[in-house]
Design a protein around this motif. Sequence first.
Motif, mmCIF file in Angstrom:
data_model
loop_
_atom_site.group_PDB
_atom_site.id
_atom_site.type_symbol
_atom_site.label_atom_id
_atom_site.label_comp_id
_atom_site.label_asym_id
_atom_site.label_seq_id
_atom_site.Cartn_x
_atom_site.Cartn_y
_atom_site.Cartn_z
ATOM 1 N N ILE A 63 31.864 34.475 30.880
ATOM 2 C CA ILE A 63 32.771 34.481 32.032
ATOM 3 C C ILE A 63 31.999 34.749 33.319
ATOM 4 O O ILE A 63 32.233 34.112 34.346
ATOM 5 N N VAL A 64 31.034 35.679 33.252
ATOM 6 C CA VAL A 64 30.282 35.993 34.471
ATOM 7 C C VAL A 64 29.463 34.790 34.909
ATOM 8 O O VAL A 64 29.347 34.505 36.103
ATOM 9 N N ASN A 65 28.933 34.046 33.928
ATOM 10 C CA ASN A 65 28.203 32.820 34.248
ATOM 11 C C ASN A 65 29.102 31.856 35.017
ATOM 12 O O ASN A 65 28.688 31.261 36.015
ATOM 13 N N ILE A 66 30.362 31.742 34.562
ATOM 14 C CA ILE A 66 31.280 30.821 35.244
ATOM 15 C C ILE A 66 31.629 31.350 36.635
ATOM 16 O O ILE A 66 31.599 30.609 37.620
ATOM 17 N N ASN A 112 39.702 49.277 31.086
ATOM 18 C CA ASN A 112 39.876 48.186 30.141
ATOM 19 C C ASN A 112 39.975 46.865 30.883
ATOM 20 O O ASN A 112 40.499 46.811 31.979
ATOM 21 N N LEU A 113 39.449 45.811 30.267
ATOM 22 C CA LEU A 113 39.486 44.508 30.931
ATOM 23 C C LEU A 113 40.542 43.570 30.353
ATOM 24 O O LEU A 113 40.839 42.545 30.932
ATOM 25 N N GLY A 114 41.086 43.916 29.187
ATOM 26 C CA GLY A 114 42.084 43.041 28.562
ATOM 27 C C GLY A 114 43.455 43.251 29.189
ATOM 28 O O GLY A 114 43.884 44.376 29.417
ATOM 29 N N LEU A 115 44.157 42.140 29.487
ATOM 30 C CA LEU A 115 45.444 42.269 30.173
ATOM 31 C C LEU A 115 46.483 42.937 29.297
ATOM 32 O O LEU A 115 47.296 43.724 29.757
ATOM 33 N N LYS A 116 46.459 42.631 27.991
ATOM 34 C CA LYS A 116 47.443 43.223 27.085
ATOM 35 C C LYS A 116 47.269 44.743 27.040
ATOM 36 O O LYS A 116 48.242 45.493 27.104
ATOM 37 N N LEU A 128 38.664 39.118 34.028
ATOM 38 C CA LEU A 128 37.546 38.296 34.501
ATOM 39 C C LEU A 128 37.825 36.826 34.235
ATOM 40 O O LEU A 128 37.465 35.963 35.034
ATOM 41 N N TYR A 129 38.481 36.531 33.096
ATOM 42 C CA TYR A 129 38.820 35.137 32.789
ATOM 43 C C TYR A 129 39.686 34.565 33.898
ATOM 44 O O TYR A 129 39.403 33.487 34.435
ATOM 45 N N ILE A 130 40.744 35.317 34.264
ATOM 46 C CA ILE A 130 41.647 34.817 35.305
ATOM 47 C C ILE A 130 40.902 34.662 36.625
ATOM 48 O O ILE A 130 41.022 33.647 37.321
ATOM 49 N N THR A 153 45.088 29.302 33.874
ATOM 50 C CA THR A 153 45.194 30.754 34.049
ATOM 51 C C THR A 153 46.282 31.351 33.179
ATOM 52 O O THR A 153 46.199 32.517 32.806
ATOM 53 N N SER A 154 47.316 30.564 32.863
ATOM 54 C CA SER A 154 48.453 31.133 32.136
ATOM 55 C C SER A 154 48.060 31.540 30.719
ATOM 56 O O SER A 154 48.815 32.244 30.058
ATOM 57 N N ALA A 155 46.874 31.132 30.249
ATOM 58 C CA ALA A 155 46.493 31.409 28.865
ATOM 59 C C ALA A 155 46.307 32.889 28.595
ATOM 60 O O ALA A 155 46.569 33.359 27.499
ATOM 61 N N ALA A 156 45.852 33.653 29.591
ATOM 62 C CA ALA A 156 45.495 35.048 29.314
ATOM 63 C C ALA A 156 46.622 36.016 29.627
ATOM 64 O O ALA A 156 46.489 37.206 29.405
ATOM 65 N N ILE A 157 47.746 35.519 30.158
ATOM 66 C CA ILE A 157 48.813 36.435 30.574
ATOM 67 C C ILE A 157 49.696 36.788 29.379
ATOM 68 O O ILE A 157 50.167 35.895 28.678
ATOM 69 N N PRO A 158 49.892 38.074 29.103
ATOM 70 C CA PRO A 158 50.803 38.456 28.018
ATOM 71 C C PRO A 158 52.254 38.359 28.486
ATOM 72 O O PRO A 158 52.642 38.993 29.457
ATOM 73 N N TRP A 159 53.048 37.535 27.803
ATOM 74 C CA TRP A 159 54.427 37.295 28.265
ATOM 75 C C TRP A 159 55.396 38.306 27.682
ATOM 76 O O TRP A 159 56.467 38.522 28.222
#
Lengths: 351, 164
Positions: B56-59, A181-185, A125-127, A96-102
């Motif tokens: 992602i939705v698939n997952i 928007n869906l992007g965390l950044k 959605l990734y997280i 999960t830590s991959a998508a978090i903007p530090w």
Amino acid sequence: MFLVIDTALIIEKLSLIVVVVLTSLGIALYTTFAERKVAALLQDRRGPNRVGPFGLLQPLADGLKLFFKEEITPNLSSKFLFTIGPALAMLTALMTSAAIPWAGKATFFNREISLQIANVDVGILYIFGVVSLGVYGIMIGSWASNNKFSLMGGLRAASQIISYELAMGISIIALVMVTGNLGLKEIVQQQQDNNWWNVVYQPLGFLIFMICAFAECNRTPFDLPEAENELIGGYHTEYSSMKMGFYLFAEYINMIISSAVMATLYFGGYDIPFVNDAQLQQGALGDWVALFQVLCLLAKIVAFLFLFMWVRWTIPRFRYDQLMNLGWKVLIPLALVNMLLTGGVILYFNK
Amino acid sequence: MNLTTILFIFLSVLALGSAIMMVTRKNPVHSVLYLVITFFAISGHYVLLNAQFLAIVNIIVYAGAIMVLFLFVVMMMNLNIEAEPQKNRLLQFAGVISGGSLLLVLLAALMKTKGTVMIGEGDYGLVKNLGKVLFNDYVVPFEISSVLFLSAMVGAVVISKKEK
């Protein structure tokens, strides 16, 4: 997309991954220590203070103890799955830590680097997806142990996480309506530009998200999968040594990551409060702003971690039917109302 | 051979291999886990096609929710080889024939498709484009399918409710 191998990019990302993973492991190590200290504080005790100055070396001693314990694999377990269970729990926790903007961006060796491992287009959605995979580690481990109490713990974990994921998803939908928007950044940048953090627009959504995060991390008051007075040790009854350590550690890393996600989504992420970050970066401070941004995010994470511990040592555990009632009959309707209200307000102001 | 081709071949082998393993395993829990690996490989294909949302939705939906419920049920039933009832030979034949004809129909439909999507091209899959198409051109089918889901949910609740 055609993938082109870019050595500099690979080195940049690899070093970022190593730093982020090592930092989260280090924080997790000291979160175990902090948990014991906070427990002591709340119960009017001193807590661990024998190993090193103020007991600061206690986590190392705990880790060594776990490593040197005898490792037992039950005779009738499925050996491969028994080993892969804790590994999966740890892997999904760290992924999960991959998508978090530090932090924003900084320049190292004449290269402008964005301090985020992967700027995924659909970050939230990734997280959400990776968190929902976390239950596999627990379920596989509990089934492979070939123990009824373990299995009960695993089944409880699965049903609990699936139930609370629904409310969490709906509260995220309301947030996405606000940010668009869906992007965390992008969400963090929007909060920087607006001067208001998202928690101001989404107080109810934040509350629901936080309760669900507690449930997804299996923390008290939702720690039924490991309720020791009903299920011995819950899903990790049969585990010993470092495999057991991995399960415990994965729980702490999950706590850290969900704190980071809550800070990012609702509390401005790496935004430094009361200051215009972009102006500072243009001015005298330059790239040191990035360092302050990281510290700011860490401070927010620590505040949430303290909340996690505070709740754990204050509130008793739910009964199982209470847990399900809260999830299905309170949180999901509330989240739906929140979503409808948000949509209505946005429509009214955009007219 | 570039990196994308290697990834494509790797993901295809992974998807097909784990799908075959899924069918042939005796233990249902192992079958479910192999099916999860298949879903991941397919999600990898979506990412190669630049359809991150779909991946992602698939997952989330399949690997994260549906397969967890499958695993839940299989673990709760505690199915194993000894408990498995002896299957009727006739039923097995019927299964093979119906499965084979489904495969035939799918293959025939796929052979007719035009406009193959190239790996690494197009941005149909990005959320913005997907949302625009879904809510402009395909609003009616989209809403109808959501009503269908709702009725399925109501049906499930009605069936699972105990009769008094």
